[in-house]
Motif scaffolding. Structure first.
Motif: not given
Length: 181
Positions: A22-27, A35-39, A116-123, A157-166
């Motif tokens: 989560v730190y890497i996601l927001f950093r 999002g990718f590395i954090g995921g 995955m679906a929620l992440g794609l939707f957020l992204a 941030t929203l895009f990265d959170a979507g990629v994280y979940l995906l």
């Protein structure tokens, strides 16, 4: 590879991996990461847990939530005591205080495909505010609010959170599918 040392170490390392992911996601907005590395780092925690304890135990521990409610005690205007009892039952002291007859529970399973679906939707939805402002799709929009550790929030941030979940959902789906075979 189920040794007691590995299982004990993973029990303590899993929350650290998740916190670091989560730190890497927001950093990722100002420094390398996102999002990718954090995921990927977050999925490593669950992969190691599945290696140490088995995929069924990992699913039961992290991806199966037991939500409690009281039968017949759901007023239109919920009293503060009812809301406190509901929060306490769903977070603390589950084994001691939730066993009376008037409590029932629902099991909610968080599936990797839903992640995955929620992440794609957020992204994909993160580009809409740019369109609504008359700018090109995926134009960044930032809020004026700045959170001390995270920084400013916006559509990146929203895009990265979507990629994280995906990414997290895809790796978990692969790991859980391969561990069943």
């Amino acid at each position: 590879m189920r040794t007691i040392i590995f299982a004990t170490a993973i029990r303590y390392l899993t929350p650290l991996f998740l916190l670091f992911s989560v730190y890497i996601l927001f950093r990722g907005h100002n420094h390398p990461g996102g999002g990718f590395i954090g995921g990927l780092i977050g999925s490593i925690a669950f992969v190691f847990h599945a290696l140490a304890h088995g995929s069924d135990h990992t699913v039961n521990t992290y991806f199966r939530l037991k939500l409690y409610s009281q039968e017949g005690k759901q007023p239109e205007h919920a009293s503060p005591q009812y809301m406190w009892d509901l929060v306490r039952a769903n977070t603390w002291k589950r084994a001691e205080e939730v066993t009376p007859v008037n409590w029932r529970y629902y099991i909610v399973r968080v599936r990797p495909a839903y992640m995955m679906a929620l992440g794609l939707f957020l992204a994909s939805i993160s580009g809409v505010p740019g369109l609504l402002q008359g700018k090109p799709y995926m134009t960044a929009s930032w809020l004026e609010l700045e959170i001390p550790i995270i920084g400013t929030l916006g559509t990146p941030t929203l895009f990265d959170a979507g990629v994280y979940l995906l990414v997290l959902g895809m790796v978990l789906k692969m790991v859980f599918t391969m561990s069943k075979e």
